[in-house]
Scaffold this motif. Structure first.
Motif, mmCIF file in Angstrom:
data_model
loop_
_atom_site.group_PDB
_atom_site.id
_atom_site.type_symbol
_atom_site.label_atom_id
_atom_site.label_comp_id
_atom_site.label_asym_id
_atom_site.label_seq_id
_atom_site.Cartn_x
_atom_site.Cartn_y
_atom_site.Cartn_z
ATOM 1 N N ILE A 1 0.865 -1.182 0.000
ATOM 2 C CA ILE A 1 0.000 0.000 0.000
ATOM 3 C C ILE A 1 0.904 1.236 0.000
ATOM 4 O O ILE A 1 1.873 1.289 0.756
ATOM 5 C CB ILE A 1 -0.922 0.033 1.239
ATOM 6 C CG1 ILE A 1 -1.914 -1.136 1.206
ATOM 7 C CG2 ILE A 1 -1.671 1.365 1.330
ATOM 8 C CD1 ILE A 1 -2.749 -1.266 2.483
ATOM 9 N N ILE A 2 0.612 2.198 -0.854
ATOM 10 C CA ILE A 2 1.328 3.471 -0.872
ATOM 11 C C ILE A 2 0.431 4.493 -0.191
ATOM 12 O O ILE A 2 -0.739 4.651 -0.566
ATOM 13 C CB ILE A 2 1.671 3.885 -2.307
ATOM 14 C CG1 ILE A 2 2.541 2.799 -2.970
ATOM 15 C CG2 ILE A 2 2.408 5.222 -2.339
ATOM 16 C CD1 ILE A 2 2.727 2.970 -4.463
ATOM 17 N N CYS A 3 0.937 5.178 0.812
ATOM 18 C CA CYS A 3 0.033 5.932 1.692
ATOM 19 C C CYS A 3 0.711 7.154 2.311
ATOM 20 O O CYS A 3 1.909 7.369 2.141
ATOM 21 C CB CYS A 3 -0.464 5.008 2.812
ATOM 22 S SG CYS A 3 0.908 4.292 3.764
ATOM 23 N N GLU A 4 -0.116 7.919 3.045
ATOM 24 C CA GLU A 4 0.377 9.056 3.819
ATOM 25 C C GLU A 4 -0.069 8.969 5.275
ATOM 26 O O GLU A 4 0.625 9.437 6.167
ATOM 27 C CB GLU A 4 -0.117 10.372 3.196
ATOM 28 C CG GLU A 4 0.478 10.621 1.828
ATOM 29 C CD GLU A 4 0.048 11.937 1.215
ATOM 30 O OE1 GLU A 4 0.851 12.525 0.469
ATOM 31 O OE2 GLU A 4 -1.091 12.372 1.462
ATOM 32 N N ALA B 1 -4.199 -11.908 1.109
ATOM 33 C CA ALA B 1 -2.903 -11.414 1.589
ATOM 34 C C ALA B 1 -2.729 -11.729 3.068
ATOM 35 O O ALA B 1 -3.658 -11.564 3.867
ATOM 36 C CB ALA B 1 -2.797 -9.909 1.349
ATOM 37 N N THR B 2 -1.540 -12.156 3.432
ATOM 38 C CA THR B 2 -1.224 -12.444 4.832
ATOM 39 C C THR B 2 -0.316 -11.380 5.437
ATOM 40 O O THR B 2 -0.226 -11.268 6.663
ATOM 41 C CB THR B 2 -0.519 -13.805 4.941
ATOM 42 O OG1 THR B 2 0.664 -13.797 4.115
ATOM 43 C CG2 THR B 2 -1.447 -14.933 4.481
ATOM 44 N N HIS B 3 0.364 -10.632 4.582
ATOM 45 C CA HIS B 3 1.314 -9.619 5.036
ATOM 46 C C HIS B 3 1.070 -8.319 4.268
ATOM 47 O O HIS B 3 0.826 -8.344 3.061
ATOM 48 C CB HIS B 3 2.757 -10.064 4.794
ATOM 49 C CG HIS B 3 3.165 -11.268 5.594
ATOM 50 N ND1 HIS B 3 2.561 -12.493 5.460
ATOM 51 C CD2 HIS B 3 4.147 -11.423 6.539
ATOM 52 C CE1 HIS B 3 3.124 -13.367 6.280
ATOM 53 N NE2 HIS B 3 4.099 -12.738 6.946
ATOM 54 N N ILE B 4 1.162 -7.188 4.981
ATOM 55 C CA ILE B 4 0.946 -5.867 4.373
ATOM 56 C C ILE B 4 2.173 -4.992 4.620
ATOM 57 O O ILE B 4 2.594 -4.799 5.763
ATOM 58 C CB ILE B 4 -0.293 -5.165 4.962
ATOM 59 C CG1 ILE B 4 -1.563 -5.973 4.710
ATOM 60 C CG2 ILE B 4 -0.422 -3.749 4.387
ATOM 61 C CD1 ILE B 4 -1.991 -6.056 3.259
ATOM 62 N N VAL B 5 2.751 -4.459 3.529
ATOM 63 C CA VAL B 5 3.850 -3.509 3.639
ATOM 64 C C VAL B 5 3.378 -2.172 3.086
ATOM 65 O O VAL B 5 2.733 -2.121 2.034
ATOM 66 C CB VAL B 5 5.110 -4.012 2.894
ATOM 67 C CG1 VAL B 5 4.808 -4.352 1.449
ATOM 68 C CG2 VAL B 5 6.227 -2.963 2.947
ATOM 69 N N VAL C 1 -0.967 -2.907 9.496
ATOM 70 C CA VAL C 1 0.201 -2.906 8.610
ATOM 71 C C VAL C 1 1.325 -3.674 9.307
ATOM 72 O O VAL C 1 1.462 -3.622 10.529
ATOM 73 C CB VAL C 1 0.650 -1.467 8.284
ATOM 74 C CG1 VAL C 1 1.918 -1.463 7.443
ATOM 75 C CG2 VAL C 1 -0.466 -0.725 7.557
ATOM 76 N N ASP C 2 2.139 -4.386 8.538
ATOM 77 C CA ASP C 2 3.209 -5.194 9.121
ATOM 78 C C ASP C 2 4.588 -4.571 8.987
ATOM 79 O O ASP C 2 5.470 -4.839 9.800
ATOM 80 C CB ASP C 2 3.210 -6.587 8.478
ATOM 81 C CG ASP C 2 1.895 -7.309 8.682
ATOM 82 O OD1 ASP C 2 1.449 -7.404 9.838
ATOM 83 O OD2 ASP C 2 1.302 -7.763 7.678
ATOM 84 N N SER D 1 11.231 -3.265 -5.262
ATOM 85 C CA SER D 1 12.599 -3.535 -4.834
ATOM 86 C C SER D 1 12.669 -4.609 -3.754
ATOM 87 O O SER D 1 13.724 -5.218 -3.543
ATOM 88 C CB SER D 1 13.265 -2.242 -4.333
ATOM 89 O OG SER D 1 12.665 -1.810 -3.122
ATOM 90 N N LEU D 2 11.546 -4.858 -3.056
ATOM 91 C CA LEU D 2 11.516 -5.944 -2.069
ATOM 92 C C LEU D 2 11.483 -7.316 -2.734
ATOM 93 O O LEU D 2 11.849 -8.317 -2.125
ATOM 94 C CB LEU D 2 10.301 -5.783 -1.148
ATOM 95 C CG LEU D 2 10.388 -4.675 -0.096
ATOM 96 C CD1 LEU D 2 9.015 -4.378 0.490
ATOM 97 C CD2 LEU D 2 11.363 -5.060 1.010
ATOM 98 N N ARG D 3 10.962 -7.368 -3.958
ATOM 99 C CA ARG D 3 10.938 -8.568 -4.788
ATOM 100 C C ARG D 3 10.030 -9.684 -4.263
ATOM 101 O O ARG D 3 9.996 -10.771 -4.829
ATOM 102 C CB ARG D 3 12.363 -9.113 -5.015
ATOM 103 C CG ARG D 3 13.307 -8.064 -5.600
ATOM 104 C CD ARG D 3 14.706 -8.542 -5.756
ATOM 105 N NE ARG D 3 15.281 -9.122 -4.553
ATOM 106 C CZ ARG D 3 15.629 -8.442 -3.464
ATOM 107 N NH1 ARG D 3 15.454 -7.124 -3.411
ATOM 108 N NH2 ARG D 3 16.164 -9.048 -2.433
ATOM 109 N N CYS D 4 9.325 -9.443 -3.177
ATOM 110 C CA CYS D 4 8.415 -10.470 -2.657
ATOM 111 C C CYS D 4 6.982 -9.956 -2.548
ATOM 112 O O CYS D 4 6.108 -10.631 -2.017
ATOM 113 C CB CYS D 4 8.891 -10.978 -1.298
ATOM 114 S SG CYS D 4 8.966 -9.718 -0.010
ATOM 115 N N VAL D 5 6.735 -8.739 -3.044
ATOM 116 C CA VAL D 5 5.389 -8.163 -3.007
ATOM 117 C C VAL D 5 4.613 -8.677 -4.220
ATOM 118 O O VAL D 5 5.043 -8.511 -5.357
ATOM 119 C CB VAL D 5 5.444 -6.618 -3.009
ATOM 120 C CG1 VAL D 5 4.034 -6.036 -3.082
ATOM 121 C CG2 VAL D 5 6.157 -6.118 -1.752
#
Length: 461
Positions: free
Chosen positions: A6-9, A30-34, A64-65, A92-96
């Motif tokens: 999620i891109i956020c403020e 989804a099990t994980h949120i970045v 959020v995780d 860049s995390l490559r796992c999203v």
């Protein structure tokens, strides 16, 4: 493990954000949120009401995780560059596996169609005649899309969340990530962005900030952590407001030449001269904005220009992609995301992640782009501490608390330095390298212990 971004403020974090997180998990599995979150400044061209460390902590306590900071030069950029940076950092995390965003239309197919249309019509030949008429860039794009694809497609660009959604999809395509990161949208619940209309449970961030400014209760629209933070910061006069930058902004602008101002992002078509003259006669921030406003420049854009000028951010700074990812908060699931990211092979988007800015200061000694990014971040944060009635000490980037929230049922340990650096190879090869490094470190520790023991024994003799 299935990770969505999620891109956020989160300015401030409210019930609508919780709804998005819960629906993303429910509808995608989804099990994980970045989250890639704007730091101390947001895209509307203002400081965030509450500092980035506290907002990140609230986010991690409410679904959020892992929270990663968006660099200030991109959090204060136009919608296209803001979206591009956020998508790039997720990639860049490559796992999203997916990106979740709100929209007024709620249809991913319509948004993809609109993104394709925007890409097709955005050419110098199409835009030049409209821009020469003084038509603002967003309006020009809207006209071109509506003319070629019809008003049903073009009118999607009348809504702010739809506009950002289109930019996220464009960025996925341009960065070659559309096959790796699946776009997912949730129809915005309750009030529209920047609207004063609200329901019993949902209200826009703009409306909430107005309530906070008026001293009104916001507890019906936000989780307890947000309400408590606002009360705490308000009691201690630590809420940050744009108008508190009045004197420092006027000072900075009065020390800049038109040539300096021309290097600031989004300044063009002689606006640097208008700002230069206005800064010399304006007697307040409101007066300054009134003197420089023109039809083709939305107020948010003008505010972004002023803050970019204040921090010394230049157009060239936006040509350099993010060089690192600063971790602001995480929990045990966030640690799992970092571990997974660190186990995957590097690719062209790979960047290091760490909770400590000192790691990047060290890296900056060999890489001027990294040092430049660190400098913009620390300067903007030090100025942020002047934006509340109770002025805070500088150095927040090195003293701010990075939250690690332990989850019940997890037995994972805090990752070393809360960081990950990409290593080449398959997951199995990386795991083997990690084991070899750990064994070597253990052997080194044992050798030192043995040496110390021998020294003590000789001393006793």
């Amino acid at each position: 493990m299935k990770t969505y971004g999620i891109i956020c403020e989160y300015n401030p974090f409210h019930n609508g954000h919780i709804y998005q997180i819960e629906e993303t998990k429910k509808q995608t599995g989804a099990t994980h949120i970045v989250a890639v979150m704007s730091g101390n400044y947001v895209q509307r061209g203002e400081p965030a009401l509450i500092d980035k460390f506290k907002r990140a902590e609230i986010a991690v306590k409410n679904g959020v995780d892992l929270v990663i900071e968006m660099p200030v030069q991109y959090s204060l950029a136009n919608a296209e560059l803001f979206a591009r940076c956020g998508v790039l950092m997720l990639g860049s995390l490559r796992c999203v596996e997916g990106i979740s965003f709100g929209s007024e239309c709620g249809s991913i197919d319509q948004l993809i169609q609109c993104a394709d249309a925007v890409q097709e019509v955005t050419t110098p030949e199409n835009l030049k005649p409209l821009m020469e008429q003084g038509i603002p860039f967003p309006d020009a794009i809207h006209q071109l899309v509506s003319y070629k694809y019809g008003p049903l497609v073009g009118d999607l660009l009348n809504s702010p969340n739809n506009i950002l959604a289109v930019e996220y999809i464009k960025s996925l395509k341009i960065l070659g990530l559309l096959d790796k990161i699946k776009p997912f949208t949730i129809k915005r619940e309750g009030s529209e962005h920047d609207s004063d209309v609200h329901s019993a449970k949902y209200a826009s961030g703009s409306y909430l900030r107005q309530l906070i400014d008026d001293g009104e209760d916001i507890s019906a629209y936000v989780p307890k952590d947000t309400a408590d933070a606002v009360a705490e910061y308000d009691d201690n006069d630590l809420l940050c407001w744009f108008e508190n930058f009045e004197r420092v902004l006027l000072y900075r602008l009065r020390t800049m030449s038109p040539q300096d101002l021309a290097k600031v992002p989004d300044v063009g078509q002689g606006l640097e001269n208008r700002i230069f003259q206005a800064a010399r006669v304006a007697t307040s921030l409101e007066d300054l904005l009134d003197k420089i406003k023109v039809k083709r420049y939305p107020m948010a854009r003008l505010k972004r220009i002023l803050l970019n000028a204040l921090f010394g951010i230049r157009t060239d700074d936006l040509k350099v992609p993010p060089t690192y990812g600063r971790i602001l908060a995480l929990n045990d699931r966030g640690a799992e995301i970092l571990k997974m990211a660190g186990s995957l092979p590097e690719d062209k988007l790979s960047i290091p992640f760490s909770s400590s800015l000192k790691d990047f200061v060290e890296a900056g000694k060999q890489n001027p782009n990294v040092m430049r990014a660190v400098g913009m971040t620390t300067l903007s944060t030090d100025i942020y501490t002047l934006g509340s009635r109770n002025i805070r000490p500088s150095g927040m980037d090195f003293t701010g608390k990075v939250t690690f929230d332990k989850l019940e049922g997890f037995v994972s340990e805090l990752p070393a330095d809360m960081k990950t650096t990409a290593m080449s190879g398959t997951a199995e090869e990386v795991e083997k390298m990690r084991a070899e490094r750990a064994a070597a470190k253990a052997a080194e520790t044992d050798a030192k212990a043995s040496e110390n023991a021998d020294s003590e024994e000789k001393g006793n003799d």
